[in-house]
Design a protein around this motif. Sequence first.
Motif, PDB file in Angstrom:
ATOM      1  N   ASP A  23      -7.318   5.588  -9.529  1.00 30.52           N
ATOM      2  CA  ASP A  23      -7.367   5.052  -8.436  1.00 30.52           C
ATOM      3  C   ASP A  23      -7.634   3.514  -8.369  1.00 30.52           C
ATOM      4  OD1 ASP A  23      -6.691   7.535  -7.099  1.00 30.52           O
ATOM      5  OD2 ASP A  23      -8.955   7.929  -6.623  1.00 30.52           O
TER       6      ASP A  23
ATOM      7  N   ALA B 110      -4.521  -2.968  -1.479  1.00 28.99           N
ATOM      8  CA  ALA B 110      -3.237  -2.479  -0.568  1.00 28.99           C
ATOM      9  C   ALA B 110      -3.572  -3.106   0.737  1.00 28.99           C
ATOM     10  CB  ALA B 110      -2.882  -1.296  -0.659  1.00 28.99           C
ATOM     11  N   GLU B 111      -4.810  -2.662   1.551  1.00 27.87           N
ATOM     12  CA  GLU B 111      -5.192  -3.166   2.751  1.00 27.87           C
ATOM     13  C   GLU B 111      -5.332  -4.499   2.705  1.00 27.87           C
ATOM     14  OE1 GLU B 111      -8.893  -1.466   2.988  1.00 27.87           O
ATOM     15  OE2 GLU B 111      -8.264   0.989   3.500  1.00 27.87           O
TER      16      GLU B 111
ATOM     17  N   GLU C  76     -10.079  -0.912  -6.728  1.00 27.37           N
ATOM     18  CA  GLU C  76      -9.515  -0.028  -5.982  1.00 27.37           C
ATOM     19  C   GLU C  76      -8.135  -0.143  -5.598  1.00 27.37           C
ATOM     20  OE1 GLU C  76     -11.388   2.839  -3.670  1.00 27.37           O
ATOM     21  OE2 GLU C  76     -13.499   1.916  -4.183  1.00 27.37           O
ATOM     22  N   ARG C  77      -7.033   0.462  -5.734  1.00 24.43           N
ATOM     23  CA  ARG C  77      -5.823   0.218  -5.298  1.00 24.43           C
ATOM     24  C   ARG C  77      -5.817   0.039  -3.615  1.00 24.43           C
ATOM     25  NH1 ARG C  77      -1.742   0.772  -9.418  1.00 24.43           N
ATOM     26  NH2 ARG C  77      -2.617   1.992 -11.010  1.00 24.43           N
ATOM     27  N   ARG C  78      -6.388   1.102  -3.134  1.00 26.01           N
ATOM     28  CA  ARG C  78      -6.663   1.051  -1.629  1.00 26.01           C
ATOM     29  C   ARG C  78      -6.933  -0.273  -1.082  1.00 26.01           C
ATOM     30  NH1 ARG C  78     -10.542   1.843   1.475  1.00 26.01           N
ATOM     31  NH2 ARG C  78     -12.242   2.231  -0.226  1.00 26.01           N
TER      32      ARG C  78
END
Length: 349
Positions: free
Chosen positions: A124, A153-154, A148-150
Amino acid sequence: MNIDFTKFKEIFSPDKITLSGTFGLDIGAFSVKAVEIKKNWLKKQARLTFAVTDVAEEGSKEAIIAAIKQSVKAAGIDSIRANLSFSGANIITRYMLMPKMPERDLINSLEFELVKHIPTRLEDMVIDYQVLDKALDNQMLVLVVGAERRIIAERIELVKQAGFVVRSVNVDCFAILEVFQRFNIPLPKDNGSVALLDIGHRVSKLAVLEGNLLRFSRDIILGGYDLTKAVSERMNTDLKSAEALKRSIKDKSDELSGIAGLSLNGILDELRLSFDYCERMTQKKITRIYLSGGGARLKDIDEFFASGLEMGVSFWNPLGNFQLSASSSKEELEAKSSLLATAIGLAFK
């Protein structure tokens, strides 16, 4: 298991020139800073434009998007390509001593070692690394950075909704280092080390340099907001009034000084721990600390750190090497220069 060593778009790289058509965008919890640098090839000094816009409601995506749009517009930036960075608990940095080995072997070894050092599932994460020093006896110092990729991305989605395209992603601390190293500030001749401390609203970024080499960095999850909140609670006033009060030159009461000292002790303790670790690792004494960031504008903060750390403390102005817009007043430059180190570093990418 294979880790995707996706680059953070050259976190470290050789000396760069400014690429036209890109700008630095520092999205903080309290404000958004936009900076564009344009090289005048007929002059040695580059021209810089900037704007700082407060986020109307902290934590609101709509407020952040509005602040991004306003900052870029106010700075007169025509480009749609932004360079971003991150800091805080979302960024993991590890300094690892590894046996000397070819790069292809290093990647395989890092896959094994990172399982011990990074608590999040590696699948992740976006992870990058850089060999900092190969001059050690049979070892090399390797910096590993992960996010974190999340989270990435956000942040990219916010910028996209504001109407811009993300060209590169970096880390706040390394963007600040980019600017500092370009200043050619004289460093200790005795091979000692110096520290940079950028005190932000929620996070303070620390880096330690030996000569021109990065030896250590970390984010301290304490900043100017913690002091503002303490002043607000102890002096029974709202946050806006507390923010103005803590920087007051005329009203420097014993009560206010006591509150400031208690709040800054948290950062001071973290600095001592970091310096002890770094000095043991490098066998070099840290002799001076350079301050920047909005929190560095607190009155007498240099004296506080100088006394607590028993070393020299200096402020540095990240705008010092640039030709600035004639529309910027002296008062505006003094008020905002300390806020711009990260955005300026990003504008160099």
